[in-house]
Design an enzyme around this catalytic site. Structure first.
Site, PDB file in Angstrom:
ATOM      1  N   SER A  11      40.002  41.242  57.684  1.00 41.75           N
ATOM      2  CA  SER A  11      40.466  41.928  56.859  1.00 41.75           C
ATOM      3  C   SER A  11      39.365  41.339  55.307  1.00 41.75           C
ATOM      4  O   SER A  11      38.753  40.122  55.159  1.00 41.75           O
ATOM      5  CB  SER A  11      41.946  41.559  56.455  1.00 41.75           C
ATOM      6  N   ASP A  12      39.042  42.665  54.408  1.00 42.64           N
ATOM      7  CA  ASP A  12      37.939  42.064  53.564  1.00 42.64           C
ATOM      8  C   ASP A  12      39.170  40.908  52.532  1.00 42.64           C
ATOM      9  O   ASP A  12      40.893  41.565  52.488  1.00 42.64           O
ATOM     10  CB  ASP A  12      37.936  43.078  52.778  1.00 42.64           C
ATOM     11  N   LYS A  13      38.625  39.646  51.916  1.00 40.51           N
ATOM     12  CA  LYS A  13      39.764  39.265  51.456  1.00 40.51           C
ATOM     13  C   LYS A  13      39.887  39.994  49.983  1.00 40.51           C
ATOM     14  O   LYS A  13      40.897  40.075  49.253  1.00 40.51           O
ATOM     15  CB  LYS A  13      39.155  37.806  50.794  1.00 40.51           C
TER      16      LYS A  13
ATOM     17  N   THR B 167      38.482  46.154  57.337  1.00 41.75           N
ATOM     18  CA  THR B 167      38.941  46.550  56.428  1.00 41.75           C
ATOM     19  C   THR B 167      37.727  46.750  55.350  1.00 41.75           C
ATOM     20  O   THR B 167      36.459  45.449  55.449  1.00 41.75           O
ATOM     21  CB  THR B 167      39.727  45.842  55.553  1.00 41.75           C
TER      22      THR B 167
END
Length: 820
Positions: free
Chosen positions: A329-331, A571
């Site tokens: 997951s992208d932050k 993502t």
């Protein structure tokens, strides 16, 4: 005043310009020919041009509905039904002919209607996937749907955009454009002012203003420009289900062939009568509803996901989401809110806080709607008297942010003359500064201090006497979503391992990870890039997250995890995330993603945050469960009906049902199974996988139990109740009809049939068809009547067998689980 079509373009007001002429013509001349200017069009003129040129969209060839409907009567399955109907007419069995013809028409109508519904769902998804464009209307920059662009519009394109129409480039430094989807050329092409950018290509770097010269089907590459991915690609799951269909056809063919041989060679039954019965038996065994069930289940699931903020651009990706066990997951924007606030200003040397805000504002662009730029510009607007001072400067040249050089650059004219400003990553800005050695330690200390608070540091340097001086740091804070910690906990409970991926500093990544409940084993690209594949795989698999990574590292992370046999979701939001999104099993474009990321992704989110991903995982697992239930039911029914009828004919020389009864069974069984797409199921707590061994074991078990129970009712009718052959056949028909619908409820879950209760639509569809079958048997429509007493006995018998079989099914699942 008219439009003229020349060289594939509509260029208005009778000006005959070919694409080559547009390439070679100066921008001012093209603007004049299109009756436009650098200020764009007025809203009224744009509306008139929509009427003149049409919408900016690719028209799709629509199949005539009548031809589409007739296509359902052409193919192997319809052919067999048609031959069976024809033979019924030849041997003067007109009741059979009518019923078989009704089956044929019903299959066509149901298939046509269900595909129509699926197509409507897909059209809705395409509309939600539609691109937007930044367009200059009435002198103001605004967001408009790309389909509303017309020749003469002035638009702004930047890194990550899909070019929305054929454009003549006007103002800006340069664009680096990926035209591989159109030309097959893998290397990006650099374009400058007066160049042409083609619809459907992707902007990799740079930003420019441009003039729309052609739209829709009139663009240079016309119909090749399709931004929504092909939806009907077959997934592994679909192939597996279709293989089940092929297996059932072969099984049916073999059993029927044995029946034909026995009847012809040993019993000398008239060939046409045996052939008609054999064809009808095969039709009943073939999963004719399979394509419709698959289409409806996928389309219904995709529509539900769309309502929850997840637009499926490739329907088959639902399977990958169901099986995903690792989510990278992208932050920014996913775990955090992507609502940056300027929380700290740290000037260096003689510079003041207001100086930093002025220089930061000048090196930002409001029209780009960049979160970092917006945070700085907002802070400057809130500071008294600063807005007027900023207006005393004029930006002559602007170089937008580039992920490679990691900074923006502006050439500015002001009271003190012409100078340059650079804004970007602290290490890059420090490296550009002439005073870097004397301040390096202090800068690094401040950056680390900000990172420990979860702040993202941004550096600014200003040109003085042709040398850059480090002016100071901005501390930007992007708080986590309120539900991020709970959502990650939920994901872990679903056996999905969430790994955070960010380009930010290691300290920021660790701070955010600790706030949302991720582990603290955050690694950087340096920790695995230079390692051997086996070492790198171990590091990446055990990591809780990754910091200071570039887009190529994201691709590598996905590749390494896939080599460890994980189903990986990734993502992303930018053009540089495209390779990783394509590489991932489930590529997810987050809310606010660039058009390039959206077109590369399997699923596009319209709502920010991780909770949308969890909803998508749960819904995709439900869809998988429904399809698995259908596969078990379909195999079990085929085994039950085929083996019982064939064995009765071969061993007892008795046809337990007539051809009409088999056709009625097929109609009554296929009607309620369509409703399985709306069934109430529980999502699995573990990632789904297609376990064919389990499916075959369970369906065969249910089928064999069904054969035993059917022979028991045959024995009761023939040896205890001494029913006449016609009544016995109707007696057995009702049992097969009622028990077949009850099998749906047994096959739909691993637990007891009431846990969870079936969906209302599935339940009532089964009830209504069972009642119809009962009325047919009781009153003898085209078959011998059996009366209400025998019908009541069948219902009690079938329900009792249903409950016992359901308990046996639960036990068998427990045994299989222990063996696994």
């Amino acid at each position: 005043m008219g439009k003229t079509r020349i060289g594939g373009l509509f260029i208005g007001d009778n000006v005959k310009l070919k694409i080559d002429e547009i390439k070679d013509s100066p921008a001012d001349e093209v603007l004049k020919n299109l009756n436009s200017s650098n200020r764009g069009l007025s809203s009224s003129k744009a509306e008139n041009r929509i009427k003149q040129y049409g919408y900016n969209e690719i028209s799709e060839k629509k199949v005539n509905p009548l031809i589409k409907f007739l296509s359902y009567f052409w193919g192997p399955i319809p052919w067999m039904i048609e031959v069976a109907a024809a033979i019924s007419g030849v041997i003067h069995r007109w009741e059979d002919f009518v019923i078989i013809s009704l089956l044929l028409i019903l299959n066509g109508v149901v298939g046509f209607w269900q595909e129509h519904k699926a197509d409507n769902a897909i059209d809705l998804l395409k509309q939600k996937m539609a691109l937007n464009a930044r367009v200059l209307r009435d002198g103001q920059w605004t967001q408009k749907p790309a389909r509303e662009l017309v020749p003469g519009d002035v638009v702004r394109v930047r890194s990550g955009d899909v070019v929305p129409a054929d454009l003549k480039l006007l103002e800006g430094e340069y664009l680096q454009v990926d035209e591989s989807a159109l030309t097959g050329e893998s290397l990006p092409v650099e374009k400058k002012s007066d160049g042409i950018a083609y619809s459907g290509s992707v902007i990799q770097k740079g930003e420019m203003n441009a003039l729309v010269v052609a739209t829709g089907m009139n663009t240079y590459f016309g119909a090749t420009t399709k931004l929504v991915a092909e939806i009907r690609t077959r997934s592994h799951f679909q192939k597996a289900v279709l293989n089940i269909g092929n297996y059932l056809i072969v099984l049916a063919g073999c059993i029927v062939a044995i029946v034909l041989v026995v009847e012809e060679l040993f019993r000398h039954t008239p060939f046409l009568e045996t052939l008609q019965f054999a064809l009808v038996l095969i039709v009943a065994a073939i999963p004719a509803a399979l394509p419709a069930v698959m289409s409806v289940s996928m389309a219904v699931g995709a529509t539900k996901l769309a309502k929850k903020g997840a637009i499926v651009s490739k329907l088959v990706s639902i399977e990958e989401m169901a099986g995903m066990d690792i989510l990278c997951s992208d932050k920014t924007g996913t775990i955090t809110q992507n609502k940056l606030k300027l929380s700290e200003l740290v000037p260096f040397g003689d510079f003041k806080e207001n100086d930093l805000l002025i220089y930061g504002s000048l090196a930002s662009r409001e029209e780009d709607n960049d979160p970092i730029d917006n945070a700085i510009l907002q802070k400057a607007k809130e500071t008294e008297s600063l807005e007027d001072k900023i207006k005393t400067y004029k930006v002559d040249k602007f170089t937008p942010f580039d992920p490679v050089i990691k900074h923006t650059e502006a050439t500015v004219k002001g009271p003190e003359g012409e100078f340059k400003i650079a804004k970007g990553a602290p290490q890059v800005i420090l490296g550009m500064s002439s005073n870097k050695e004397e301040i390096r330690q202090k800068v690094e200390e401040k950056v680390n201090s900000m990172a420990s608070k979860g702040y993202r540091a941004l550096g600014v340097c200003v040109e003085e006497e042709r040398k850059y001086r480090f002016a100071g740091l901005f501390g930007l804070y992007d708080p986590p979503h309120e539900d991020s910690a709970e959502t990650i906990k939920t994901a872990n409970s679903l056996n999905v391992d969430v790994k955070m991926v960010t380009g930010d500093h290691l300290s920021i990544a660790k701070e955010i990870a600790s706030q949302v409940g991720l582990g603290t084993n955050i690694v950087t690209a340096d920790d695995f890039v230079e390692k051997s594949d086996s070492e790198a795989q171990e590091i990446v698999e055990k990591a809780d997250g990754f910091a200071q990574v570039f887009p190529e590292h994201k691709y590598k992370i996905v590749e390494l995890l896939q080599k460890k046999e994980h189903i990986v979701g990734m993502t992303g939001d930018g053009v540089n995330d495209v390779p990783a999104l394509k590489m991932a099993d489930a590529g997810i474009a987050v809310a606010g993603a660039t058009d390039a990321a959206k077109s590369a992704a399997d699923i596009v989110f319209t709502i920010s945050g991780l909770s949308t991903i969890i909803n998508a995982i749960k819904e995709s697992r439900k869809i998988f469960q429904r399809m698995k239930s259908y596969a078990i039911y379909r195999i079990a029914e085929t085994v039950r009906v085929l083996f019982f009828i064939a064995t009765a004919i071969i061993v007892f020389n008795f046809y337990p049902v007539t051809a009409i009864m088999i056709v009625l069974l097929a109609i009554l069984n296929d009607a309620p199974i369509m409703a399985i797409a709306y069934d109430n199921v529980r999502y699995s707590q573990v990632p789904e996988e297609w376990n064919m061994r389990e499916v075959v074991r369970m369906s065969t078990f249910l089928g064999i139990i069904g054969v035993i129970v059917s022979f028991a009712i045959y024995y009761i009718g023939a040896r205890i109740l001494y029913l006449s052959p016609g009544v016995l056949q109707s007696f057995i028909f009702l049992k097969l009809a009622v028990a077949g619908h009850l099998t749906i409820f047994i096959a739909r879950n691993r637990g007891h049939f009431w846990s969870p209760p079936p969906g209302k639509l599935l339940f009532w569809a089964a009830v209504v068809t069972k009642v119809l079958a009962t009325l047919v048997a009781v009153y003898g429509f085209y078959i011998s009547p059996i009366g209400w007493k025998l019908a009541g006995f069948i219902w009690i018998y079938a329900l009792a067998a249903f409950v016992i079989t359901d308990f046996m099914k639960v036990k068998l699942y427990e045994i299989m689980d222990r063996r696994e």
